[in-house]
Write a protein that holds these residues in place. Structure first.
Motif, mmCIF file in Angstrom:
data_model
loop_
_atom_site.group_PDB
_atom_site.id
_atom_site.type_symbol
_atom_site.label_atom_id
_atom_site.label_comp_id
_atom_site.label_asym_id
_atom_site.label_seq_id
_atom_site.Cartn_x
_atom_site.Cartn_y
_atom_site.Cartn_z
ATOM 1 N N SER A 54 -23.110 0.191 -0.618
ATOM 2 C CA SER A 54 -22.605 0.603 -1.885
ATOM 3 C C SER A 54 -21.630 -0.684 -2.375
ATOM 4 N N PRO A 55 -21.640 -1.108 -3.607
ATOM 5 C CA PRO A 55 -20.887 -2.498 -4.123
ATOM 6 C C PRO A 55 -19.414 -1.990 -3.636
ATOM 7 N N GLN A 56 -19.074 -0.657 -4.127
ATOM 8 C CA GLN A 56 -17.636 -0.315 -3.866
ATOM 9 C C GLN A 56 -16.991 -0.467 -2.450
ATOM 10 N N LEU A 57 -17.932 -0.594 -1.392
ATOM 11 C CA LEU A 57 -17.486 -0.925 -0.215
ATOM 12 C C LEU A 57 -16.985 -2.119 0.047
ATOM 13 N N PHE A 58 -17.687 -3.313 -0.578
ATOM 14 C CA PHE A 58 -17.197 -4.739 -0.703
ATOM 15 C C PHE A 58 -16.096 -4.863 -1.335
ATOM 16 N N ASN A 59 -15.709 -4.110 -2.566
ATOM 17 C CA ASN A 59 -14.565 -4.220 -3.214
ATOM 18 C C ASN A 59 -13.450 -3.595 -2.491
ATOM 19 N N TRP A 60 -13.516 -2.709 -1.772
ATOM 20 C CA TRP A 60 -12.773 -1.906 -0.899
ATOM 21 C C TRP A 60 -11.890 -3.038 -0.014
ATOM 22 N N VAL A 61 -13.102 -3.425 0.970
ATOM 23 C CA VAL A 61 -12.948 -4.279 2.016
ATOM 24 C C VAL A 61 -12.075 -5.603 1.451
ATOM 25 N N ASP A 62 -12.416 -6.075 0.324
ATOM 26 C CA ASP A 62 -12.082 -7.258 -0.331
ATOM 27 C C ASP A 62 -10.289 -7.173 -0.531
ATOM 28 N N ARG A 63 -10.039 -5.956 -1.067
ATOM 29 C CA ARG A 63 -8.782 -5.538 -1.455
ATOM 30 C C ARG A 63 -7.769 -5.448 -0.254
ATOM 31 N N ALA A 64 -8.486 -4.520 0.783
ATOM 32 C CA ALA A 64 -7.906 -4.369 2.166
ATOM 33 C C ALA A 64 -7.608 -5.588 2.919
ATOM 34 N N THR A 65 -8.158 -6.595 2.835
ATOM 35 C CA THR A 65 -8.128 -7.876 3.618
ATOM 36 C C THR A 65 -7.343 -8.867 3.008
ATOM 37 N N GLN A 66 -7.043 -8.661 1.855
ATOM 38 C CA GLN A 66 -6.404 -9.778 1.043
ATOM 39 C C GLN A 66 -4.993 -10.153 1.765
ATOM 40 N N PRO A 67 -4.867 -11.550 2.184
ATOM 41 C CA PRO A 67 -3.714 -11.812 2.740
ATOM 42 C C PRO A 67 -2.287 -11.482 2.143
ATOM 43 N N GLN A 68 -1.237 -10.958 3.004
ATOM 44 C CA GLN A 68 -0.110 -10.693 2.479
ATOM 45 C C GLN A 68 1.086 -11.429 3.144
ATOM 46 N N PHE A 69 2.003 -11.983 2.475
ATOM 47 C CA PHE A 69 2.818 -12.763 3.307
ATOM 48 C C PHE A 69 4.344 -12.228 2.804
ATOM 49 N N GLN A 70 5.210 -11.924 3.840
ATOM 50 C CA GLN A 70 6.545 -11.531 3.533
ATOM 51 C C GLN A 70 7.514 -12.572 4.273
ATOM 52 N N LEU A 71 8.402 -12.937 3.475
ATOM 53 C CA LEU A 71 9.486 -13.806 3.842
ATOM 54 C C LEU A 71 10.911 -13.344 3.798
ATOM 55 N N THR A 72 11.567 -13.273 5.258
ATOM 56 C CA THR A 72 12.729 -12.600 5.281
ATOM 57 C C THR A 72 13.588 -13.546 6.216
ATOM 58 N N PHE A 73 15.045 -13.559 5.687
ATOM 59 C CA PHE A 73 16.075 -14.380 6.319
ATOM 60 C C PHE A 73 17.028 -13.506 7.207
ATOM 61 N N ASP A 74 17.486 -13.822 8.293
ATOM 62 C CA ASP A 74 18.201 -13.002 9.142
ATOM 63 C C ASP A 74 19.098 -14.046 9.894
ATOM 64 N N GLN A 75 20.037 -14.310 9.626
ATOM 65 C CA GLN A 75 21.071 -15.357 10.221
ATOM 66 C C GLN A 75 21.482 -14.834 11.552
ATOM 67 N N GLY A 76 21.544 -15.761 12.417
ATOM 68 C CA GLY A 76 21.839 -15.580 13.615
ATOM 69 C C GLY A 76 21.012 -15.153 14.738
ATOM 70 N N CYS A 77 19.827 -15.075 14.440
ATOM 71 C CA CYS A 77 18.913 -14.341 15.248
ATOM 72 C C CYS A 77 17.649 -14.914 15.617
ATOM 73 N N GLY A 78 16.956 -14.889 16.462
ATOM 74 C CA GLY A 78 15.806 -15.516 16.914
ATOM 75 C C GLY A 78 14.526 -14.942 16.311
ATOM 76 N N PHE A 79 13.568 -15.460 16.756
ATOM 77 C CA PHE A 79 12.290 -14.734 16.232
ATOM 78 C C PHE A 79 12.091 -13.610 17.129
ATOM 79 N N ARG A 80 11.672 -12.695 16.085
ATOM 80 C CA ARG A 80 11.628 -11.061 16.689
ATOM 81 C C ARG A 80 10.123 -10.451 16.677
ATOM 82 N N GLY A 81 9.184 -11.352 16.537
ATOM 83 C CA GLY A 81 7.789 -10.984 16.234
ATOM 84 C C GLY A 81 7.508 -10.807 14.720
ATOM 85 N N PHE A 82 6.140 -10.197 14.556
ATOM 86 C CA PHE A 82 5.794 -10.049 13.326
ATOM 87 C C PHE A 82 6.465 -8.990 12.630
#
Length: 204
Positions: A54-82
């Motif tokens: 189904s063409p819809q399968l490829f459209n769904w997988v394409d949307r589901a795997t688009q990279p997403q980035f989240q930038l957060t600032f937290d003063q005074g703490c080290g890296f806490r993982g993803f």
């Protein structure tokens, strides 16, 4: 005569109830050209079961795997993982129907969606090319040469052409199920009709 403008593949790795590894490949191609000139030959390391995806399968997988980035600032703490949006994802045979003669064995011929699909085995490239052309598959000289590396390796060849009366707009993705441990893209054949810098996107 046909220019392939893109290809997307979804590989699903699984196993049989007996524990044998399986691959389910969904392949979508984009073409420009005439329906009469269309020919699509896929080398397979094992005999596949062929269906329509189904063409819809490829459209769904394409949307589901688009990279997403989240930038957060937290003063005074080290890296806490993803962040949670990343960490959740990281945790997470039969006998031949007829003999093609001259080194070609015709395992099956069937209608699959808009296609006529022939499953073949061959030991001789000239005989394989002769059979394909004689049965309405438009194979160029370059395409015939690209088949050679797959001969003698016990590969199956799935040859698809559009049924009479079908148009290029009727093209559908195909689904190939077979017992094997490794997904594979037959890049030498893909390159024959490809436009320059053609994108190939594979999801596993």
């Amino acid at each position: 005569p046909i220019d392939q403008t893109g290809e997307r593949i979804v590989f699903v790795m699984d196993q049989t109830p007996e524990g044998l590894p399986t691959v389910e490949a969904h392949v979508q191609v984009s073409y420009t050209g005439t329906a009469e000139s269309f020919a699509w030959v896929v080398p397979m390391p094992a005999r596949p079961t062929i269906g329509i995806s189904s063409p819809q399968l490829f459209n769904w997988v394409d949307r589901a795997t688009q990279p997403q980035f989240q930038l957060t600032f937290d003063q005074g703490c080290g890296f806490r993982g993803f962040p949670p949006m990343f960490s959740d994802n990281l945790a997470a045979g039969g006998s031949p129907e007829m003999d093609g003669g001259g080194g070609v064995s015709v395992v099956a011929v069937q209608d699959v969606g808009p296609y006529t699909a022939a499953t073949l085995q061959a030991t001789d490239s000239e005989a394989l090319t002769t059979w394909l052309r004689g049965n309405g598959y438009d194979v160029t000289d370059a395409g015939a040469a690209a088949l050679v590396p797959y001969l003698g390796e016990k590969y199956y060849f799935v040859a698809l052409k559009l049924q009479r009366g079908r148009e290029v707009g009727d093209l559908k993705p195909i689904r190939l199920n077979f017992e094997h441990s490794t997904p594979c893209i037959p890049i030498q054949l893909t390159a024959i009709a490809a436009q320059p810098d053609m994108p190939i996107i594979a999801y596993v």
